[in-house]
Design a protein around this motif. Sequence first.
Motif, PDB file in Angstrom:
ATOM      1  N   TRP A  20       0.710  -1.274  -0.019  1.00 43.44           N
ATOM      2  CA  TRP A  20      -0.113  -0.099  -0.020  1.00 43.44           C
ATOM      3  C   TRP A  20       0.856   1.440   0.305  1.00 43.44           C
ATOM      4  CZ3 TRP A  20      -3.614  -3.507  -0.531  1.00 43.44           C
ATOM      5  CH2 TRP A  20      -3.624  -4.526   0.559  1.00 43.44           C
ATOM      6  N   TYR A  77      -4.023 -13.050  -2.364  1.00 46.44           N
ATOM      7  CA  TYR A  77      -4.275 -13.188  -3.826  1.00 46.44           C
ATOM      8  C   TYR A  77      -3.572 -12.408  -4.699  1.00 46.44           C
ATOM      9  CZ  TYR A  77      -7.319  -8.913  -3.690  1.00 46.44           C
ATOM     10  OH  TYR A  77      -8.120  -7.718  -3.298  1.00 46.44           O
ATOM     11  N   TYR A  78      -2.494 -11.519  -4.353  1.00 47.44           N
ATOM     12  CA  TYR A  78      -1.781 -10.730  -5.174  1.00 47.44           C
ATOM     13  C   TYR A  78      -0.476 -11.728  -5.482  1.00 47.44           C
ATOM     14  CZ  TYR A  78      -3.330  -6.215  -3.488  1.00 47.44           C
ATOM     15  OH  TYR A  78      -4.150  -5.163  -3.152  1.00 47.44           O
ATOM     16  N   GLN A 128     -17.023  -5.385  -0.447  1.00 46.80           N
ATOM     17  CA  GLN A 128     -16.515  -4.464  -1.210  1.00 46.80           C
ATOM     18  C   GLN A 128     -17.325  -3.874  -2.034  1.00 46.80           C
ATOM     19  OE1 GLN A 128     -12.462  -4.923  -2.572  1.00 46.80           O
ATOM     20  NE2 GLN A 128     -11.603  -5.149  -0.597  1.00 46.80           N
ATOM     21  N   ARG A 168      -9.414  -3.570 -13.768  1.00 42.22           N
ATOM     22  CA  ARG A 168      -8.486  -3.943 -12.691  1.00 42.22           C
ATOM     23  C   ARG A 168      -9.386  -4.719 -11.747  1.00 42.22           C
ATOM     24  NH1 ARG A 168      -7.804  -3.788  -7.046  1.00 42.22           N
ATOM     25  NH2 ARG A 168      -5.755  -3.917  -6.727  1.00 42.22           N
ATOM     26  N   PRO A 183      -8.484  -7.827  -8.931  1.00 43.65           N
ATOM     27  CA  PRO A 183      -7.400  -8.874  -8.508  1.00 43.65           C
ATOM     28  C   PRO A 183      -8.131 -10.427  -8.305  1.00 43.65           C
ATOM     29  CG  PRO A 183      -7.804  -7.633  -6.626  1.00 43.65           C
ATOM     30  CD  PRO A 183      -8.900  -7.232  -7.592  1.00 43.65           C
ATOM     31  N   ASP A 223     -11.984  -2.289  -9.817  1.00 44.64           N
ATOM     32  CA  ASP A 223     -12.234  -2.301  -8.495  1.00 44.64           C
ATOM     33  C   ASP A 223     -11.228  -1.805  -7.641  1.00 44.64           C
ATOM     34  OD1 ASP A 223     -10.652  -4.251  -7.848  1.00 44.64           O
ATOM     35  OD2 ASP A 223     -11.817  -4.851  -6.415  1.00 44.64           O
ATOM     36  N   TRP A 224     -11.597  -1.132  -6.450  1.00 42.11           N
ATOM     37  CA  TRP A 224     -10.449  -0.826  -5.427  1.00 42.11           C
ATOM     38  C   TRP A 224     -11.182  -1.596  -4.155  1.00 42.11           C
ATOM     39  CZ3 TRP A 224      -6.270  -1.383  -3.647  1.00 42.11           C
ATOM     40  CH2 TRP A 224      -5.532  -0.747  -2.452  1.00 42.11           C
ATOM     41  N   VAL A 225     -11.753  -0.834  -3.274  1.00 39.19           N
ATOM     42  CA  VAL A 225     -12.303  -1.645  -1.907  1.00 39.19           C
ATOM     43  C   VAL A 225     -13.460  -1.266  -1.795  1.00 39.19           C
ATOM     44  CG1 VAL A 225     -11.789  -1.547   0.426  1.00 39.19           C
ATOM     45  CG2 VAL A 225      -9.839  -1.467  -1.159  1.00 39.19           C
ATOM     46  N   GLU A 261     -15.252  -9.576  -4.120  1.00 41.39           N
ATOM     47  CA  GLU A 261     -14.667  -9.536  -2.838  1.00 41.39           C
ATOM     48  C   GLU A 261     -15.594  -9.406  -1.365  1.00 41.39           C
ATOM     49  OE1 GLU A 261     -10.779  -7.946  -2.465  1.00 41.39           O
ATOM     50  OE2 GLU A 261     -10.870  -7.138  -4.485  1.00 41.39           O
ATOM     51  N   ALA A 311     -12.576  -8.829   2.053  1.00 45.01           N
ATOM     52  CA  ALA A 311     -11.208  -9.266   1.295  1.00 45.01           C
ATOM     53  C   ALA A 311     -10.438  -9.039   2.678  1.00 45.01           C
ATOM     54  CB  ALA A 311     -10.674  -8.039   0.529  1.00 45.01           C
ATOM     55  N   LEU A 360      -6.441  -9.427   4.494  1.00 42.44           N
ATOM     56  CA  LEU A 360      -5.362  -8.889   4.431  1.00 42.44           C
ATOM     57  C   LEU A 360      -4.295  -9.628   4.936  1.00 42.44           C
ATOM     58  CD1 LEU A 360      -5.655  -6.653   2.417  1.00 42.44           C
ATOM     59  CD2 LEU A 360      -7.282  -6.264   4.315  1.00 42.44           C
TER      60      LEU A 360
HETATM   61  C1  PYR Z   1      -7.551  -4.725  -3.834  1.00 44.15           C
HETATM   62  O1  PYR Z   1      -6.348  -4.832  -4.018  1.00 44.15           O
HETATM   63  O2  PYR Z   1      -8.547  -4.703  -4.772  1.00 44.15           O
HETATM   64  C2  PYR Z   1      -8.023  -4.785  -2.277  1.00 44.15           C
HETATM   65  O3  PYR Z   1      -9.023  -4.918  -2.095  1.00 44.15           O
HETATM   66  C3  PYR Z   1      -7.098  -4.749  -1.425  1.00 44.15           C
END
Ligand code: PYR
Length: 356
Positions: A37, A96-97, A153, A174, A176, A211-213, A237, A240, A242
Amino acid sequence: GLVVALATLLSACSNDDGASAGAATQQSFKWKMVTTWPKNFPGLGTIPQDFADNVEKMSGGRLKIKVYGAGEMVPALQTFDAVKSGAAQMGHGAAYYWKGKIPAAQFFTTIPFGMNAQETNGWFYHGGGNELWQEAYEPFGIIPFPGGNTGVQMAGWFQKEINSLADFQGLKIRIPGLAGEVVADLGGIPVQMPGGELFSAMQSGALDATDWVGPYNDLAFGLYKTAPYYYVTGWQEPGAALEFIINKQAFEQLPSDLQAIVEIATEAANANMLALYTAKNNEALQSLKEKGVKIRKFPKDVIEALKSSSLQSVKNLVASDKMAEKIFNSYQKFLAQSSEYHALTEQDYYHNRSGI
Ligand code: PYR
């Protein structure tokens, strides 16, 4: 933890006289923590910093951990490798990364239409999840600990509305984890990208959607400036998780009291992150609404297609990887029982409460 702690204690006692074993427990350690991050990013970045501060306080300064933002020591997506090599003793990111290296790791962040945060924590700590996670990372010399959860999310930011399945054709998004396979199955183009790059990729048109969070973190990145439509229903998600990851050799070098401090501090961080997101997402949603963001839901047939493709993607993963199969058997059993119970409790309660 306990076995490792006992082994450390025994070797300290057998090699040294009592006085130097006592001195060993007073040894000080300086660690580095790399993260996926931006430095001090709300929640995802601040909670690992809180963890480091707590460990330093609880250990009376015997374990100091310096936290690095993505790109400060290594790029975001090299966090796992930096911890594996010992360049950093620990890291914070999302399992998942690492799906390219460890496909089975995806179960330890989130599975589309899978467990929510509450269920994931139940599985991790009391349903065998943590033990399977440790087994999956064992070959890499890394010990994982749950490191927070964002809760359900949002589906993300879209330049164009999604009115039918056809709108996924050629959509560059994008996203993940296993959800990437789902998007590809529906004709889209999934992109893996760390959070810090999303704003500029959306601005430049390199992405059609991302997507992000959820509101708290999406507001922080200013994603509402890059696309008009904000889709709800975080199918991809549902919670999610961490992770904190620790180089096994570095962990084994700590005396047992510092090992316990580290472990308990991860539990505090894990619980506090979900509390933080539960509070902040609500506030941030109001801010986004004031900014005129257009909140949308996917049509029912799109959700159904995402769901059946998600189930197929899980099946493909499980068929291709022995460890994924082993984890899935545990995950699926827990989820089936939890779904039945939560249909009678959480789901029924939310339904009854609606309108208040
Ligand atoms: C993402 O990378 O999409 C997360 O939710 C952390």
